[in-house]
Enzyme design. Structure first.
Site, PDB file in Angstrom:
ATOM      1  N   GLU A  68      -0.780  -8.848   5.184  1.00 26.94           N
ATOM      2  CA  GLU A  68      -0.629  -8.528   6.697  1.00 26.94           C
ATOM      3  C   GLU A  68      -1.897  -8.926   7.391  1.00 26.94           C
ATOM      4  O   GLU A  68      -2.321  -8.762   8.438  1.00 26.94           O
ATOM      5  CB  GLU A  68       0.586  -7.423   7.564  1.00 26.94           C
ATOM      6  CG  GLU A  68       0.098  -6.230   7.286  1.00 26.94           C
ATOM      7  CD  GLU A  68      -0.428  -4.954   6.300  1.00 26.94           C
ATOM      8  OE1 GLU A  68      -0.063  -6.052   4.748  1.00 26.94           O
ATOM      9  OE2 GLU A  68      -0.948  -4.105   6.705  1.00 26.94           O
TER      10      GLU A  68
ATOM     11  N   HIS B  70      -3.276  -5.530   1.405  1.00 22.56           N
ATOM     12  CA  HIS B  70      -2.662  -6.032   2.498  1.00 22.56           C
ATOM     13  C   HIS B  70      -2.778  -7.313   2.925  1.00 22.56           C
ATOM     14  O   HIS B  70      -3.757  -7.665   3.868  1.00 22.56           O
ATOM     15  CB  HIS B  70      -3.288  -5.026   3.573  1.00 22.56           C
ATOM     16  CG  HIS B  70      -2.852  -3.196   4.053  1.00 22.56           C
ATOM     17  ND1 HIS B  70      -2.667  -2.559   4.676  1.00 22.56           N
ATOM     18  CD2 HIS B  70      -4.115  -2.558   3.229  1.00 22.56           C
ATOM     19  CE1 HIS B  70      -2.353  -1.086   4.189  1.00 22.56           C
ATOM     20  NE2 HIS B  70      -3.160  -1.314   3.466  1.00 22.56           N
TER      21      HIS B  70
ATOM     22  N   CYS C  95       1.187  -0.837   0.105  1.00 26.06           N
ATOM     23  CA  CYS C  95      -0.242   0.173  -0.200  1.00 26.06           C
ATOM     24  C   CYS C  95       0.740   1.378   0.022  1.00 26.06           C
ATOM     25  O   CYS C  95       1.555   1.634  -1.092  1.00 26.06           O
ATOM     26  CB  CYS C  95      -0.783   0.203   1.553  1.00 26.06           C
ATOM     27  SG  CYS C  95      -2.583   1.166   0.637  1.00 26.06           S
TER      28      CYS C  95
HETATM   29  N1  GLN Z   1      -3.410   1.750   3.408  1.00 27.29           N
HETATM   30  C1  GLN Z   1      -2.233   2.495   2.996  1.00 27.29           C
HETATM   31  O1  GLN Z   1      -0.631   2.457   2.752  1.00 27.29           O
HETATM   32  C2  GLN Z   1      -3.129   4.136   2.551  1.00 27.29           C
HETATM   33  C3  GLN Z   1      -1.781   4.654   1.465  1.00 27.29           C
HETATM   34  C4  GLN Z   1      -2.274   6.280   1.176  1.00 27.29           C
HETATM   35  N2  GLN Z   1      -2.102   7.112   2.824  1.00 27.29           N
HETATM   36  C5  GLN Z   1      -3.166   5.982   0.669  1.00 27.29           C
HETATM   37  O2  GLN Z   1      -4.183   6.280   1.043  1.00 27.29           O
HETATM   38  O3  GLN Z   1      -3.045   5.492  -1.044  1.00 27.29           O
END
Ligand code: GLN
Length: 223
Positions: free
Chosen positions: A198, A196, A85
């Site tokens: 994790e 994600h 992400c």
């Molecule tokens: N969960 C995250 O890593 C979010 C990544 C980034 N802040 C976004 O909103 O795109």
């Protein structure tokens, strides 16, 4: 046992969960503040979060931190580098992976479960999956709309799909090119993904489909 650095920038918020997932997958893992060095690590994970509050573009400021030079060197040695992400955004912003993560097609923060099709089982992070396997994990991002002028330097690892693995428009949450959810470099040792893994590494979380990302990485680093 291979040891991984989970890099923490100001605003990173998925570091603890990522460390747990690596440990569950049989590796050692440590949170490493971005001002620390990267000595004696067998691989690096750039976890999710809101580093520098997504100022300018998500990942843009972190990508220019000194530690990224060490991450590049490590990647050059063929060691695993995984960006999840916000970590994926840091990888594209730093040039470790080509392309960019643009704001979602509908420009708002998306937090939900998605299905992914595993499109490449030859990368360092996908060896434990079967070709075409459909897995389930959460997304949580505002800038996940992957785009590249030229896909020549990347390999598609994960694509948004429906439950049965069909790559259809309705299954793509953010408008990414070719429904891309994750890509790797040509060698397969640097991978970025918006979902994600994790957060899908234990049954009580609702899925443990993401654990194989970490297991594949740990197994690879043992060699
Ligand atoms: N969960 C995250 O890593 C979010 C990544 C980034 N802040 C976004 O909103 O795109």
């Amino acid at each position: 046992m291979p040891k991984f650095a989970v890099i923490v920038f100001p605003g990173t918020n998925c570091d603890f969960e990522t460390v747990s997932a690596i440990k569950k997958a049989g590796g050692k893992a440590e949170r490493v503040w971005y001002k620390q060095g990267l000595k004696d690590f067998d691989g690096v994970v750039l976890p999710g979060g809101f580093s520098y509050a997504d100022y300018l573009r998500a990942g843009a400021i972190s990508a220019r931190a000194e530690i990224m030079e060490e991450v590049k060197a490590l990647a050059g040695e063929g060691k695993p580098v995984l960006g999840i992400c916000n970590g994926f955004q840091v990888l594209t912003e730093s040039g470790l992976l080509s392309g960019a993560l643009r704001p979602n097609k509908i420009p708002r923060f998306l937090c939900r479960w998605v299905y992914l099709k595993v499109s490449d089982t030859q990368t360092t992070f996908t060896k434990f999956y079967e070709e075409g396997e459909v897995i389930r994990m959460p997304i949580a991002h505002a800038e996940g709309n992957y785009y590249a002028d030229d896909l020549g330097k990347v390999k598609i690892a994960f694509q948004y799909s429906d439950e049965k693995g069909n790559i259809i428009e309705e299954a793509n949450p953010n408008g990414s090119l070719l429904h891309i959810a994750g890509i790797s470099n040509e060698k397969g040792n640097v991978l970025g993904m918006m979902p994600h893994p994790e957060r899908a590494s234990d049954k009580w979380l609702g899925s443990e489909d993401g654990l194989k990302v970490f297991k594949s990485m740990v197994e690879y680093a043992k060699r």
